[in-house]
Write a protein that holds these residues in place. Structure first.
Motif, short mmCIF file in Angstrom:
data_model
loop_
_atom_site.label_atom_id
_atom_site.label_comp_id
_atom_site.label_asym_id
_atom_site.label_seq_id
_atom_site.Cartn_x
_atom_site.Cartn_y
_atom_site.Cartn_z
N TYR A 62 20.04 -42.96 -49.22
CA TYR A 62 19.77 -44.35 -48.85
C TYR A 62 18.28 -44.65 -48.85
O TYR A 62 17.84 -45.73 -49.26
N SER A 76 16.49 -47.44 -51.22
CA SER A 76 15.73 -48.51 -50.59
C SER A 76 14.30 -48.54 -51.13
O SER A 76 13.75 -49.60 -51.41
N LEU A 81 14.22 -49.84 -54.79
CA LEU A 81 14.45 -51.29 -54.81
C LEU A 81 13.17 -52.02 -54.43
O LEU A 81 12.79 -53.02 -55.04
N VAL A 95 17.43 -50.49 -42.02
CA VAL A 95 17.60 -50.94 -43.41
C VAL A 95 16.52 -51.97 -43.74
O VAL A 95 15.94 -51.95 -44.82
N GLY A 119 13.44 -50.48 -44.65
CA GLY A 119 13.51 -49.71 -45.88
C GLY A 119 13.51 -48.21 -45.66
O GLY A 119 13.03 -47.47 -46.50
N PHE A 120 14.01 -47.78 -44.53
CA PHE A 120 14.06 -46.35 -44.21
C PHE A 120 12.67 -45.73 -44.25
O PHE A 120 12.51 -44.54 -44.47
N LEU A 138 23.99 -39.93 -39.43
CA LEU A 138 24.33 -40.71 -40.63
C LEU A 138 24.90 -39.81 -41.73
O LEU A 138 25.80 -40.21 -42.46
N GLN A 140 31.01 -41.33 -41.42
CA GLN A 140 31.37 -42.22 -42.54
C GLN A 140 31.32 -43.68 -42.13
O GLN A 140 31.01 -44.55 -42.95
N GLN A 145 27.85 -44.79 -42.38
CA GLN A 145 27.48 -44.88 -43.81
C GLN A 145 27.99 -46.20 -44.40
O GLN A 145 27.27 -46.88 -45.13
N ALA A 146 29.21 -46.55 -44.06
CA ALA A 146 29.77 -47.82 -44.56
C ALA A 146 28.96 -48.99 -44.03
O ALA A 146 28.70 -49.96 -44.77
N GLU A 161 25.67 -49.13 -45.88
CA GLU A 161 25.85 -49.60 -47.27
C GLU A 161 26.13 -51.09 -47.31
O GLU A 161 25.59 -51.80 -48.17
N MET A 205 22.89 -52.88 -46.73
CA MET A 205 21.99 -52.83 -47.91
C MET A 205 22.48 -53.76 -49.01
O MET A 205 21.70 -54.45 -49.66
N ASP A 206 23.79 -53.78 -49.23
CA ASP A 206 24.33 -54.63 -50.30
C ASP A 206 24.19 -56.11 -49.99
O ASP A 206 24.14 -56.94 -50.91
N CYS A 260 18.40 -56.85 -53.15
CA CYS A 260 19.22 -55.80 -53.74
C CYS A 260 20.26 -56.41 -54.67
O CYS A 260 20.46 -55.93 -55.78
#
Lengths: 192, 243
Positions: free
Chosen positions: A171, A175, A178, B17, B20-21, B33, B37, B40-41, B44, B47-48, B53
């Motif tokens: 991740y 990131s 991007l 997020v 940007g980590f 993390l 799961q 993680q979902a 994600e 981020m999406d 992005c």
């Protein structure tokens, strides 16, 4: 040559310096294929589109663009459409001389649709150009992570397992790349 | 056994997020993390949902059209050469006797006058223009005899000799006509006769006025004045007579 803005030396500004060959190469690599692709859809042959591309790029070099009068993109599109129109006009004139009844004069007033198409295509080329530049700066593994997570919609878990990385790392890489692509796009937009 | 770390609230992941980590300041969240799961979902989906992005992914998913060889060559040419400006004019076509051009060079088709890359000839077939499909030879000249070419033996035909003789006859007559006086149509000399009558009448009035025995003034009115008027009229008739 018109005075270029001096707040930041953009790519256009660097083109004014004949000694800056790198700027010229960068500009040709960035805009050449894009102009060619746009022109090719309106011209009969590859070589005709290549000639038009060269004419347009040379017009930029001649420095006839004046920033206060309008955006560079609009100016470039106008130059390109004029060159294409002149090409078709000359072709139609030759056809008249030869008496060819099937020669069609493709002088279309397509300003609005052309501007939309131009912007769409420019954006596509710009994003890809920015992505290519970032790709050249990162490791292949990191690029793979980005492609698989951002473009191929694979989950972080699967990519981490496939590339032997931690999920957090995946991740973070996505990131970061991007962000770098976005910065590169912003830089290219600002330059031109 | 180390207890599992509880899932942090969504806002925490949102913050991470959004940053940007960067810095990897996750602490124990990183290992969590890697294992969880659900988180993680969550990450994600966060981020999406980011506009950047989505925009970048949408554009990069579209493939660029393949670059044509003509474009690649021209871009390479422009990058190698000095940026000199517009395209230099095409060089003059070479002497037909010395075809030292490279194969596949562009030439002007003699039929449609387009600058084209000739389709190479196959076997005995002549090369063809890709635009109008008509045959041309290697130097871009017409491979067949044009229809309008003059036949040097055409003048020897009987019909051509007759026509030539007729044209010569016309020329001689025209020269003879030039030397002749222009044709003049005759007519009754109205002007001259009118002038003569006026002059004679004027003489008559003059004699009558001078010999009538009236006084000077009466003689002037009855003789000299009308005579003068008639003389003027006669002069006008004579001057403007038809020639």
């Amino acid at each position: 040559m018109q005075p270029w803005p001096t707040t930041r030396l953009t790519l256009l500004g660097r083109l004014a310096d004949p000694a800056d060959k790198e700027a010229w190469n960068e500009f040709v690599a960035l805009y050449g294929p894009f102009i060619y692709s746009f022109a090719r859809r309106r011209l009969p042959q590859d070589e005709d589109a290549a000639d038009i591309m060269q004419e347009v790029l040379s017009a930029v070099l001649k420095g006839s663009y004046q920033r206060p009068k309008g955006r560079f993109q609009k100016w470039l599109l106008t130059i390109l459409l004029n060159e294409i129109r002149d090409f078709h006009t000359a072709r139609a004139r030759r056809a008249e001389v030869l008496g060819a009844a099937d020669a069609a004069l493709r002088v279309e007033d397509e300003a609005d649709s052309a501007a939309e198409e131009w912007e769409k295509e420019r954006r596509l080329h710009l994003f890809h150009a920015a992505a290519e530049r970032v790709r050249a700066q990162v490791s292949p593994t990191h690029w793979d992570v980005f492609v698989q997570t951002a473009l191929e919609d694979k989950t972080g878990r699967n990519v981490a397992r496939a590339l032997d990385l931690s999920v957090t790392n995946v991740y973070a890489i996505k990131s970061r790349i991007l962000k770098e692509i976005k910065e590169e796009i912003d830089r290219l937009e600002e330059d031109l | 056994m180390k207890p599992k770390t509880p899932c942090p609230p969504k806002s925490v992941w949102q913050h991470i997020v959004g940053a940007g980590f960067e810095g990897y300041a996750l602490g124990e969240l990183g290992p969590h993390l890697d294992r969880c799961q659900a988180c993680q979902a969550t990450v994600e989906s966060l981020m999406d949902r980011e506009r950047t992005c989505r925009a970048i992914a949408a554009e990069l998913r579209q493939e660029l059209p393949p670059t044509a060889p003509a474009c690649r060559h021209r871009v390479a040419f422009l990058q190698q050469s000095e940026p000199t400006g517009p395209i230099k004019p095409e060089q003059d076509p070479p002497d037909p006797g010395t075809d030292n051009r490279l194969p596949g060079e562009r030439v002007y088709c003699p039929h449609c006058l387009e600058l084209v890359l000739m389709v190479e000839a196959v076997g005995c077939a002549p090369a063809r223009c890709p635009h109008c499909q008509r045959a041309v030879d290697a130097v871009g000249e017409d491979a067949t005899l044009p229809d309008y070419e003059v036949d040097p033996h055409a003048d020897d035909q009987p019909m051509k000799r007759d026509i030539r003789a007729y044209v010569q006859n016309l020329e001689e007559r025209a020269r003879a006509e030039e030397k002749r006086e222009p044709y003049h149509r005759g007519g009754f000399p109205v002007g001259q006769v009118a002038a003569l009558v006026c002059f004679l009448a004027a003489v008559g009035f003059l004699i009558s006025g001078l010999t009538s025995g009236y006084g000077m003034f009466a003689g002037f009115i009855n003789g000299i004045l009308p005579a003068f008027a008639l003389v003027m009229m006669g002069a006008v008739c004579y001057i403007f007579r038809r020639k």
